[in-house]
Enzyme design. Structure first.
Site, short mmCIF file in Angstrom:
data_model
loop_
_atom_site.label_atom_id
_atom_site.label_comp_id
_atom_site.label_asym_id
_atom_site.label_seq_id
_atom_site.Cartn_x
_atom_site.Cartn_y
_atom_site.Cartn_z
N CYS A 2 13.35 14.98 -10.50
CA CYS A 2 12.97 16.10 -9.81
C CYS A 2 11.94 16.99 -10.88
CB CYS A 2 13.86 16.99 -9.23
SG CYS A 2 14.90 16.20 -8.10
N GLY A 102 18.67 19.69 -9.33
CA GLY A 102 20.33 19.75 -9.52
C GLY A 102 20.92 19.49 -8.49
N GLU A 487 18.97 -3.65 -25.70
CA GLU A 487 17.87 -2.75 -25.32
C GLU A 487 16.76 -3.62 -24.81
OE1 GLU A 487 15.15 0.63 -25.06
OE2 GLU A 487 17.40 0.33 -25.05
N LYS A 491 15.04 -2.98 -21.02
CA LYS A 491 13.66 -2.76 -20.74
C LYS A 491 12.82 -3.81 -19.56
CE LYS A 491 13.01 0.70 -22.64
NZ LYS A 491 14.35 0.82 -22.78
N GLU A 494 14.28 -2.49 -16.25
CA GLU A 494 13.74 -1.24 -15.88
C GLU A 494 12.51 -1.44 -15.25
OE1 GLU A 494 15.34 2.39 -18.56
OE2 GLU A 494 14.11 0.76 -19.76
#
Length: 614
Positions: A2, A102, A487, A491, A494
């Site tokens: 957000c 939030g 990692e 990646k 993602e």
């Protein structure tokens, strides 16, 4: 996760807000909206990208004149992504509108109570509950808007950053935060509010970072801050160390690629002023006051999420290797929901690029409450985690706009390396001559990264073309490079949406080897280190089962080169520093595969840069 932008001053608000929302797109979102006081309080919002909202409003441009407004990009939590659930949200009487980052945890009980009082709701969001609670308090108590916000804050449970606009006063914005970041930009007769500094920097370098449970009231060109207890706060204005060029692509097709190629600079910046190999000097200013606590620590607990957790795993190897301190690495999101054993003498290191990761921040507060000493390793200056910790160090990587973290990972490892070396030297677990050797080598790492980037870029483009059709990948590494395998797989997942798993290479025989066939690409991280002979055996096992092998090796490697279909060569370095080098080809491989498959590599679906909700 957000994004918030708001403006009040003498300029046109709409262009500032829409431009600010575009700069916050990296945070992750699924809808966008704006509220303006332009002949009334009018809201314009739409599911989809900021570009789509801007195109929609292009037809309305002549009606968008206003000197005050609020804007938001939403990442759905309560209610599906659609036009109705997009922000801003009106209060019931449409006299006010809110934007909110939030989660309000007790929204259901508050909503039920408000419904019993006659309130009706247009959306499925907790944010609309918040603004209606504020409206109810304002009407019932006959108080000012800022007082109603303060009283509402005493009733809501959860995390929030909010900004409220009211048609009762065209000069007023009221904002507040708890557990979600909010920055105030101070201009000449104008003010800006935003989730972070990126929408503000082109307008002013003067900012105020709000603390938890603080309320800011901007009215008639004046700013006031007070606490939830109604105590006034003297604003502390800081100067941003941020240039507009840092948040622009600078000729690169994507921020992700730009940030991969920025790593030689970001690593030098992480070391600048801290390390001088010629003088055998290494210092982290943020460590000095509590350095003895680390030296005396019985145990170090490292907390992080995602890429920061992987950096923490490398940190485990570093502290145990150089400082001989036992280390546990915990997912921050799991740590706080156990009943963790934290003893006097324990030190907690919290790692977060944004410094706002909600799970990590909550874990920090839990560890603090049990008496631990907390160190922060963060990138964003003035963020919540550095302010919640006892001490720490910034990685100085500069803004990271691409959602998939790259330069922050190598920066985090660099800072953890320096911490481990400082403590190891102080404890005597590494000799002075070894310390000199290590810091001398560490200062060569940025040049070696630069060399890798320019040497392997075209080769990796070719490999990416070859494997763009693969639907699964396996990444294998050992020792210091096991976290790099994790990692590398993360990646690829993602940004290309290809399923990938990272494993310790020795564990491959305990399950994943069943997946190996002629269609399975296997990426080995295999520099010549203490585990090299073992990983050669693992490569042979994959080769025997016809797996397609891509290997990251040191220059001049013959053995693995004869076994692998593709080898990517990198310079030799000390085993402990190798993750900073070995991860570079994996970042490039993920990026170039993703460019064949994904519309926007910088903003992968469903992900947010700064995860400010649990």
């Amino acid at each position: 996760m957000c994004g918030i932008v708001a403006y009040v001053g003498e300029k046109e608000a709409y262009p500032i807000i829409i431009s600010g929302l575009q700069k916050l797109e990296y945070r992750g979102y699924d809808s966008a909206g704006i509220a303006l006081l332009n002949g009334g309080l009018n809201i314009y919002k739409k599911k989809g990208k900021v570009k789509e909202l801007a195109e929609l409003l292009e037809k309305e441009k002549e009606y968008l004149h206003s000197n005050i407004g609020i804007g938001h990009t939403r990442w759905a939590t309560h209610g599906e992504p659609n036009d109705t659930n997009a922000h801003p949200h009106y209060s019931a009487n449409k006299n006010m509108a809110i934007i909110h980052n939030g989660i309000i945890e007790n929204y259901a009980a508050l909503k039920q109570d408000l419904m019993s009082k006659g309130y009706k709701f247009r959306s499925d969001t907790d944010s609309e509950v918040f603004i209606n609670l504020i409206e109810h308090i304002k009407n019932h108590e006959q108080c000012s808007l800022d007082e109603a916000v303060r009283l509402a804050m005493t009733q809501v449970v959860g995390a929030y950053a909010i900004v409220i606009i009211s048609k009762e006063d065209s000069t007023q914005l009221v904002a507040a935060r708890k557990g979600s970041p909010l920055v105030v930009g101070v201009g000449e007769g104008e003010y800006f509010l935003a989730s972070d500094a990126t929408p503000i920097v082109e307008h002013t370098k003067k900012v105020i970072y709000l603390n938890d449970q603080e309320i800011v009231v901007i009215r008639n060109g004046k700013l006031q801050i007070r606490t939830i207890e109604d105590l006034p706060i003297t604003p502390y204005i800081q100067t941003l160390d941020l240039e507009l060029s840092q948040i622009e692509k600078g000729g690169f097709p994507h921020f992700t690629l730009k940030e991969i190629f920025e790593q030689p600079k970001s690593l030098r910046d992480a070391m600048r002023g801290r390390i001088n190999a010629e003088k055998n000097h290494l210092v982290l200013g943020g460590l000095i006051e509590y350095q003895q606590k680390l030296i005396n620590a019985d145990r170090i607990i490292i907390l992080g999420c995602g890429t920061s957790w992987h950096a923490g795993l490398v940190g485990e190897y570093l502290f145990e290797e150089f400082a001989r301190i036992p280390v546990e690495v915990e997912y921050a999101s799991e740590f706080r929901y156990r009943n963790p054993v934290i003893r006097e003498g324990d030190v907690v290191i919290a790692i977060s690029q944004s410094g706002e990761t909600a799970d990590t921040l909550a874990a920090v507060e839990l560890a603090k409450s049990k008496g631990a000493i907390i160190f922060g390793v963060c990138n964003v200056v003035g963020s919540s985690i550095p302010r919640a910790t006892h001490a720490g160090a910034y990685i100085h990587a500069g803004p990271e706009i691409g959602v998939a973290s790259t330069k922050a990972f190598t920066g985090q490892i660099t800072v953890l390396t320096m911490m481990a070396l400082i403590i190891g030297r102080a404890k005597g677990t590494i000799t002075e001559s070894k310390f000199q050797e290590l810091i001398t080598e560490l200062t060569t790492i940025p040049d070696k990264v630069e060399y890798i980037l320019h040497k392997v870029d075209s080769q990796i483009k070719y490999i990416a073309e070859e494997f763009k059709g693969a639907r699964n990948f396996l990444y294998l590494g050992r020792g210091f490079n096991f976290p790099v395998a994790l990692e590398g797989a993360l990646k690829l997942k993602e940004i290309s949406y290809i399923h990938a798993e990272g494993y310790p290479a020795a564990e491959m025989k305990h399950g994943p080897i069943a997946l190996i066939d002629e269609n399975m690409p296997v990426v080995f991280i295999a520099p010549k280190d203490s585990t090299y002979e073992k990983i050669v055996s693992n490569v042979q096992e994959i080769k025997a089962r016809k797996g397609r092998i891509i290997a990251v090796v040191n220059e001049g490697d013959k053995e693995i080169k004869d076994l692998a279909e593709f080898t990517i060569e990198i310079p030799q370095t000390h085993e402990a520093f190798s993750p900073i080098l070995t991860v570079i080809p994996l970042q490039l491989l993920s990026y170039y595969i993703a460019t064949h498959l994904v519309d926007d590599v910088d903003k992968p679906r469903n992900l947010a840069k700064s995860v400010t909700v649990e």
